[in-house]
Design an enzyme around this catalytic site. Structure first.
Site, PDB file in Angstrom:
ATOM      1  N   GLU A  51     -72.088  26.080 -51.615  1.00  0.00           N
ATOM      2  CA  GLU A  51     -71.584  26.658 -52.882  1.00  0.00           C
ATOM      3  C   GLU A  51     -71.657  28.182 -52.872  1.00  0.00           C
ATOM      4  O   GLU A  51     -71.163  28.825 -53.795  1.00  0.00           O
ATOM      5  CB  GLU A  51     -72.345  26.062 -54.077  1.00  0.00           C
ATOM      6  CG  GLU A  51     -73.723  26.636 -54.374  1.00  0.00           C
ATOM      7  CD  GLU A  51     -74.830  26.120 -53.461  1.00  0.00           C
ATOM      8  OE1 GLU A  51     -74.515  25.447 -52.453  1.00  0.00           O
ATOM      9  OE2 GLU A  51     -76.014  26.413 -53.748  1.00  0.00           O
ATOM     10  N   CYS A  80     -80.315  22.194 -50.465  1.00  0.00           N
ATOM     11  CA  CYS A  80     -81.581  22.929 -50.464  1.00  0.00           C
ATOM     12  C   CYS A  80     -82.650  22.128 -51.223  1.00  0.00           C
ATOM     13  O   CYS A  80     -83.054  21.082 -50.754  1.00  0.00           O
ATOM     14  CB  CYS A  80     -81.349  24.330 -51.028  1.00  0.00           C
ATOM     15  SG  CYS A  80     -82.654  25.481 -50.601  1.00  0.00           S
ATOM     16  N   HIS A 126     -76.278  26.444 -48.070  1.00  0.00           N
ATOM     17  CA  HIS A 126     -75.660  26.431 -49.408  1.00  0.00           C
ATOM     18  C   HIS A 126     -74.136  26.558 -49.326  1.00  0.00           C
ATOM     19  O   HIS A 126     -73.625  27.685 -49.370  1.00  0.00           O
ATOM     20  CB  HIS A 126     -76.197  27.601 -50.233  1.00  0.00           C
ATOM     21  CG  HIS A 126     -77.611  27.447 -50.677  1.00  0.00           C
ATOM     22  ND1 HIS A 126     -77.947  26.893 -51.884  1.00  0.00           N
ATOM     23  CD2 HIS A 126     -78.779  27.766 -50.068  1.00  0.00           C
ATOM     24  CE1 HIS A 126     -79.270  26.885 -52.019  1.00  0.00           C
ATOM     25  NE2 HIS A 126     -79.807  27.404 -50.925  1.00  0.00           N
TER      26      HIS A 126
END
Lengths: 221, 77
Positions: free
Chosen positions: A197, A87, A195
């Site tokens: 994560e 990002c 993302h």
């Protein structure tokens, strides 16, 4: 094995990234402040997290890309250390020139926060070998400036060299050729808007992001 | 001495902000606009001895992203 997460003023996914790294590798990363002029010794993996470094002033990632620590990250990347930018981290990597192109305002002008279906275009890199080529995975996106743009020659080149890692199945933000994530020519730097994560544990809704870290750590550590 | 740096998107680079402004103008009944491109102006109050070359270096290093943007420098007394 040692990982580092770079923290800028305005980073807000740094702890998510640290938590993902610790969950998968069993060891918490070193958090490295942007003003530091050195990485901890022996770092084998560097993550540049999402957020709004410097409030997105001037251009997303522009200020962060000129901070002292980035010069060191660039040297590490050139030595072959894997660097993942997610990002705002992707925006920073394009601003440094480690990755080609630029991330512009979403075509819709809206901030987009949703799950995105991605096709894995290159499953041969250290980051993506845990996936199958052509596989569809789901990873959340949350961004305002995720519209990947560069000129047609560069697009042809990165497509031809297998540098497109992930592509959106739907038009999420207007990105040229649906590009969601790209690798550098050597394949040790990955920038992506989605993302991974945030797709690590069952409670996140899916665990497709976990496989990126599992594959990476299997290769690196 | 001041420098005024005007940063514009390169031709052919999609400009969502310009498009949104264009739609808003049309919504207000202004039909005489063919296209809108949005950019930014940065004014620098220069210290004694700073030259246009210095400003050019600042543009290349930080102020503009030359992948997608052009810049023009105007030195103002």
């Amino acid at each position: 094995m040692k990982s580092a997460v770079i923290v800028f003023p305005g980073s807000n996914c740094d702890r998510d990234m640290a938590s993902a790294i610790e969950s998968v590798s069993g060891r918490a990363p070193e958090m490295v402040w942007h003003r530091d002029s050195d990485l901890p010794a022996g770092v084998d993996f560097i993550a540049i997290p999402g957020g709004f470094s410097y409030g997105d002033y001037l251009r997303s990632g522009a200020m962060a890309a000129r901070s002292p620590i980035i010069a060191v990250v660039r040297e590490a990347a050139e030595r072959g250390t894997p660097v993942l930018g997610v990002c705002n981290g992707f925006q920073i990597l394009t601003e440094t020139g480690l990755l080609p192109g630029a991330l512009m305002r979403n075509k819709s002008m809206h901030f987009t926060c949703r799950d995105a279906a991605l096709r894995v275009e290159n499953a041969r890199s250290v980051f993506t070998h845990g996936y199958d080529e052509g596989e569809t995975i789901h990873v959340p996106v949350a961004h305002h400036d995720g519209n990947y743009q560069t000129d047609a020659d560069v697009l042809d080149r990165i497509e031809g060299e297998g540098q497109v890692a992930f592509r959106y199945l739907d038009d999420i933000n207007g990105s040229a050729r649906g590009i969601a994530g790209i690798l550098n020519a050597k394949g040790n730097v990955l920038g992506m808007m989605p993302h991974p994560e945030r797709a690590i544990e069952k409670a996140h809704g899916n665990m497709d992001g976990r496989r990126l870290f599992e594959g990476l750590f299997e290769k690196v550590f | 001495m001041k420098a005024r740096v005007t940063i514009t998107l390169k031709n052919g680079v999609l400009d969502p902000q310009g498009k949104a402004i264009h739609h808003a103008l049309e919504g207000l009944g202004f039909s005489g606009v063919e296209d809108v491109r949005a950019g930014k102006v940065i004014e620098l109050d220069l210290a004694e001895g700073a030259s246009e070359d210095d400003v050019d270096a600042m543009c290349r290093k930080l102020l503009a992203n030359t992948v997608i943007e052009n810049y023009a420098i105007e030195m103002v007394d």
